[in-house]
Design a protein around this motif. Structure first.
Motif, PDB file in Angstrom:
ATOM      1  N   GLU A   1       6.065  -0.947   0.463  1.00  0.00           N
ATOM      2  CA  GLU A   1       4.863  -0.236   0.437  1.00  0.00           C
ATOM      3  C   GLU A   1       3.949  -0.660  -0.898  1.00  0.00           C
ATOM      4  O   GLU A   1       2.630  -0.695  -0.764  1.00  0.00           O
TER       5      GLU A   1
ATOM      6  N   ASN B   1       2.108  -4.164  -0.830  1.00  0.00           N
ATOM      7  CA  ASN B   1       1.232  -4.207   0.590  1.00  0.00           C
ATOM      8  C   ASN B   1       0.060  -3.242   0.644  1.00  0.00           C
ATOM      9  O   ASN B   1       0.579  -2.030   1.216  1.00  0.00           O
ATOM     10  N   LYS B   2      -1.078  -3.630   0.515  1.00  0.00           N
ATOM     11  CA  LYS B   2      -2.115  -2.179   0.438  1.00  0.00           C
ATOM     12  C   LYS B   2      -2.350  -1.833   1.957  1.00  0.00           C
ATOM     13  O   LYS B   2      -2.621  -0.480   2.308  1.00  0.00           O
ATOM     14  N   ASP B   3      -2.239  -2.664   2.849  1.00  0.00           N
ATOM     15  CA  ASP B   3      -2.461  -2.315   4.249  1.00  0.00           C
ATOM     16  C   ASP B   3      -1.275  -1.492   4.648  1.00  0.00           C
ATOM     17  O   ASP B   3      -1.529  -0.528   5.417  1.00  0.00           O
ATOM     18  N   LEU B   4      -0.108  -1.824   4.216  1.00  0.00           N
ATOM     19  CA  LEU B   4       1.025  -0.933   4.660  1.00  0.00           C
ATOM     20  C   LEU B   4       0.978   0.323   4.119  1.00  0.00           C
ATOM     21  O   LEU B   4       1.160   1.173   4.868  1.00  0.00           O
TER      22      LEU B   4
ATOM     23  N   ALA C   1      -1.779   1.963   3.037  1.00  0.00           N
ATOM     24  CA  ALA C   1      -2.764   2.571   3.635  1.00  0.00           C
ATOM     25  C   ALA C   1      -2.351   3.250   4.958  1.00  0.00           C
ATOM     26  O   ALA C   1      -2.565   4.518   5.360  1.00  0.00           O
ATOM     27  N   SER C   2      -1.498   2.622   5.642  1.00  0.00           N
ATOM     28  CA  SER C   2      -1.166   2.896   7.015  1.00  0.00           C
ATOM     29  C   SER C   2       0.137   4.065   6.812  1.00  0.00           C
ATOM     30  O   SER C   2      -0.126   5.098   7.877  1.00  0.00           O
TER      31      SER C   2
ATOM     32  N   ASN D   1       0.302   6.066   4.277  1.00  0.00           N
ATOM     33  CA  ASN D   1      -0.444   7.253   3.894  1.00  0.00           C
ATOM     34  C   ASN D   1      -1.054   8.002   4.885  1.00  0.00           C
ATOM     35  O   ASN D   1      -1.156   9.232   4.800  1.00  0.00           O
ATOM     36  N   LYS D   2      -1.762   7.346   5.885  1.00  0.00           N
ATOM     37  CA  LYS D   2      -2.662   7.945   6.667  1.00  0.00           C
ATOM     38  C   LYS D   2      -1.444   9.027   7.539  1.00  0.00           C
ATOM     39  O   LYS D   2      -1.964   9.970   7.971  1.00  0.00           O
TER      40      LYS D   2
ATOM     41  N   GLU E   1       0.084   5.348  18.059  1.00  0.00           N
ATOM     42  CA  GLU E   1      -0.669   4.813  17.073  1.00  0.00           C
ATOM     43  C   GLU E   1      -1.753   5.906  16.632  1.00  0.00           C
ATOM     44  O   GLU E   1      -2.513   6.423  17.491  1.00  0.00           O
TER      45      GLU E   1
ATOM     46  N   ASP F   1      -8.924   6.904  14.044  1.00  0.00           N
ATOM     47  CA  ASP F   1      -9.437   7.567  13.179  1.00  0.00           C
ATOM     48  C   ASP F   1     -10.312   8.784  13.800  1.00  0.00           C
ATOM     49  O   ASP F   1     -10.321   8.758  14.950  1.00  0.00           O
TER      50      ASP F   1
END
Length: 162
Positions: free
Chosen positions: A71, A74-77, A79-80, A82-83, A146, A149
């Motif tokens: 984590e 990897n910024k995308d991971l 972000a996922s 954290n969401k 999944e 938004d």
């Protein structure tokens, strides 16, 4: 040794154990033993196919631990994850779900789908229209999946909260 002297691989033994587990569950729900075994075999085989279609058959063991350790790089991971955390998922939830073997995760998802469909069909038989039957089925059987938004209260719940 397996049938006809063929050596059974650990994966074959694992899948057979899952068939046994689901066959037992089906029998506990009143299904005859032969039908339960057939349904469980088909269910696990469908799960194996789904794992392959998702490309998860080579997923390493303890994948949740790997996700959490990657984590920070990897910024995308990040972000996922954290969401998901915003919806109440903890690191322990991530470990629990993603450290589970891929086939077991898929079978849990498929069981959820079956439960929702059964509830939906039951509601239709009770005379509800399709929209009301769907609402009732999802109320009793949440939709995991999944994240999407938005603030829609009917959006999927993170699967890690299962």
């Amino acid at each position: 040794m397996g049938l006809f002297g063929r050596k059974q691989t650990p994966e074959m033994l694992y899948q057979q154990a899952l068939v046994d587990q689901y066959a037992y569950a089906y029998q506990q729900m009143g299904m005859p033993a032969a039908d339960a075994r057939k349904e469980a075999t088909e269910f696990v085989q469908a799960g194996v196919a789904e794992v392959a279609s998702r490309g998860w058959q080579t997923q390493p063991a303890n994948y949740g631990d790997i996700l959490l350790s990657e984590e920070r790089n990897n910024k995308d991971l990040a972000a996922s994850l954290n969401k998901r955390r915003e919806d109440g998922v903890t690191d322990e939830d991530i470990r629990w779900w993603w450290n589970m073997p891929p086939l077991e995760r898929v079978l849990i998802e498929k069981s959820d789908e079956l439960n929702r469909m059964t509830a939906f069909m039951s509601c239709l038989k009770q005379g509800m229209d399709g929209a009301d039957a769907a609402k009732a089925a999802f109320k009793a059987n949440p939709h995991y999946g999944e994240l999407t938004d938005g603030d829609d209260p009917d959006r999927p719940i993170p699967i890690e909260l299962k």
